[in-house]
Scaffold this motif. Structure first.
Motif, PDB file in Angstrom:
ATOM      1  N   ASN A  43       0.818  -1.222   0.000  1.00 47.86           N
ATOM      2  CA  ASN A  43       0.000   0.000   0.000  1.00 47.86           C
ATOM      3  C   ASN A  43       0.849   1.269   0.000  1.00 47.86           C
ATOM      4  O   ASN A  43       0.487   2.258  -0.636  1.00 47.86           O
ATOM      5  N   ALA A  44       1.973   1.235   0.694  1.00 48.82           N
ATOM      6  CA  ALA A  44       2.830   2.421   0.760  1.00 48.82           C
ATOM      7  C   ALA A  44       3.390   2.754  -0.621  1.00 48.82           C
ATOM      8  O   ALA A  44       3.375   3.911  -1.043  1.00 48.82           O
ATOM      9  N   CYS A  45       3.862   1.755  -1.330  1.00 50.78           N
ATOM     10  CA  CYS A  45       4.419   1.990  -2.665  1.00 50.78           C
ATOM     11  C   CYS A  45       3.332   2.363  -3.668  1.00 50.78           C
ATOM     12  O   CYS A  45       3.554   3.180  -4.557  1.00 50.78           O
ATOM     13  N   SER A  46       2.166   1.799  -3.512  1.00 50.67           N
ATOM     14  CA  SER A  46       1.048   2.141  -4.382  1.00 50.67           C
ATOM     15  C   SER A  46       0.669   3.613  -4.202  1.00 50.67           C
ATOM     16  O   SER A  46       0.466   4.337  -5.174  1.00 50.67           O
ATOM     17  N   ALA A  47       0.615   4.066  -2.962  1.00 51.53           N
ATOM     18  CA  ALA A  47       0.301   5.471  -2.672  1.00 51.53           C
ATOM     19  C   ALA A  47       1.406   6.380  -3.198  1.00 51.53           C
ATOM     20  O   ALA A  47       1.128   7.431  -3.794  1.00 51.53           O
ATOM     21  N   VAL A  54       1.201  12.468  -9.773  1.00 57.33           N
ATOM     22  CA  VAL A  54       0.555  13.775  -9.612  1.00 57.33           C
ATOM     23  C   VAL A  54       1.603  14.875  -9.584  1.00 57.33           C
ATOM     24  O   VAL A  54       1.472  15.899 -10.274  1.00 57.33           O
ATOM     25  N   MET A  55       2.666  14.672  -8.811  1.00 56.06           N
ATOM     26  CA  MET A  55       3.743  15.662  -8.713  1.00 56.06           C
ATOM     27  C   MET A  55       4.412  15.883 -10.067  1.00 56.06           C
ATOM     28  O   MET A  55       4.656  17.013 -10.479  1.00 56.06           O
ATOM     29  N   LYS A  83      -0.446  25.331  -2.948  1.00 59.45           N
ATOM     30  CA  LYS A  83      -1.665  24.909  -2.263  1.00 59.45           C
ATOM     31  C   LYS A  83      -2.485  23.953  -3.132  1.00 59.45           C
ATOM     32  O   LYS A  83      -3.016  22.959  -2.635  1.00 59.45           O
ATOM     33  N   SER A  84      -2.585  24.257  -4.424  1.00 60.17           N
ATOM     34  CA  SER A  84      -3.358  23.375  -5.301  1.00 60.17           C
ATOM     35  C   SER A  84      -2.670  22.014  -5.452  1.00 60.17           C
ATOM     36  O   SER A  84      -3.331  20.981  -5.532  1.00 60.17           O
ATOM     37  N   LEU A  85      -1.357  22.010  -5.449  1.00 61.26           N
ATOM     38  CA  LEU A  85      -0.613  20.746  -5.525  1.00 61.26           C
ATOM     39  C   LEU A  85      -0.829  19.910  -4.263  1.00 61.26           C
ATOM     40  O   LEU A  85      -1.090  18.715  -4.346  1.00 61.26           O
ATOM     41  N   ILE A  86      -0.775  20.544  -3.114  1.00 63.18           N
ATOM     42  CA  ILE A  86      -0.999  19.845  -1.848  1.00 63.18           C
ATOM     43  C   ILE A  86      -2.422  19.293  -1.806  1.00 63.18           C
ATOM     44  O   ILE A  86      -2.631  18.151  -1.404  1.00 63.18           O
ATOM     45  N   LYS A  87      -3.379  20.089  -2.277  1.00 61.34           N
ATOM     46  CA  LYS A  87      -4.765  19.625  -2.302  1.00 61.34           C
ATOM     47  C   LYS A  87      -4.921  18.405  -3.207  1.00 61.34           C
ATOM     48  O   LYS A  87      -5.568  17.430  -2.842  1.00 61.34           O
ATOM     49  N   SER A  88      -4.307  18.441  -4.393  1.00 57.60           N
ATOM     50  CA  SER A  88      -4.443  17.301  -5.311  1.00 57.60           C
ATOM     51  C   SER A  88      -3.766  16.059  -4.755  1.00 57.60           C
ATOM     52  O   SER A  88      -4.222  14.941  -4.983  1.00 57.60           O
ATOM     53  N   LEU A  89      -2.680  16.224  -3.997  1.00 58.45           N
ATOM     54  CA  LEU A  89      -2.024  15.062  -3.369  1.00 58.45           C
ATOM     55  C   LEU A  89      -2.910  14.467  -2.269  1.00 58.45           C
ATOM     56  O   LEU A  89      -2.987  13.263  -2.115  1.00 58.45           O
ATOM     57  N   LYS A  90      -3.566  15.346  -1.510  1.00 53.88           N
ATOM     58  CA  LYS A  90      -4.449  14.852  -0.454  1.00 53.88           C
ATOM     59  C   LYS A  90      -5.675  14.151  -1.018  1.00 53.88           C
ATOM     60  O   LYS A  90      -6.183  13.212  -0.422  1.00 53.88           O
ATOM     61  N   ASP A  91      -6.150  14.618  -2.178  1.00 55.36           N
ATOM     62  CA  ASP A  91      -7.329  14.011  -2.803  1.00 55.36           C
ATOM     63  C   ASP A  91      -7.046  12.597  -3.319  1.00 55.36           C
ATOM     64  O   ASP A  91      -7.951  11.794  -3.439  1.00 55.36           O
ATOM     65  N   ASN A  92      -5.791  12.325  -3.655  1.00 55.14           N
ATOM     66  CA  ASN A  92      -5.432  10.995  -4.156  1.00 55.14           C
ATOM     67  C   ASN A  92      -5.131  10.126  -3.013  1.00 55.14           C
ATOM     68  O   ASN A  92      -5.018   9.325  -2.505  1.00 55.14           O
TER      69      ASN A  92
END
Length: 92
Positions: A43-47, A54-55, A83-92
């Motif tokens: 799961n860690a590598c998948s995330a 995304v990055m 901020k938008s990058l952090i938001k998109s990372l949290k959404d995934n």
């Protein structure tokens, strides 16, 4: 059987290397299979793989939007972009 498992099973470090390689180069069949097997169980590598993509896409988009003639201070990431990058990372 054990030898086959050693060939197919990757460490997280090796899986990460393949993820980075995959962003810039084409993986061979064995590497694709190894990476798929590893990320299906880890799961860690998948995330990490999802976040890494995304990055990479966000940075490619940002770099493409920066005019080559602009100076370095204008090319830096804006707070809004961060901020938008952090938001998109949290959404995934």
């Amino acid at each position: 059987m054990r030898k086959l498992m050693n060939i197919l099973m990757l460490s997280c470090k090796k899986a990460t290397e393949l993820m980075e390689k995959e962003l810039h180069f084409k993986l061979n069949r064995l590497e694709k299979i190894q990476l798929r097997m590893h990320t299906s169980m880890c799961n860690a590598c998948s995330a990490y793989q999802k976040e890494n993509k995304v990055m990479e896409n966000a940075l490619k988009t940002h770099i493409a939007s920066v005019d080559k003639n602009e100076n370095l201070s204008k090319a830096m990431l804006s707070d809004e972009f961060k901020k938008s990058l952090i938001k998109s990372l949290k959404d995934n």
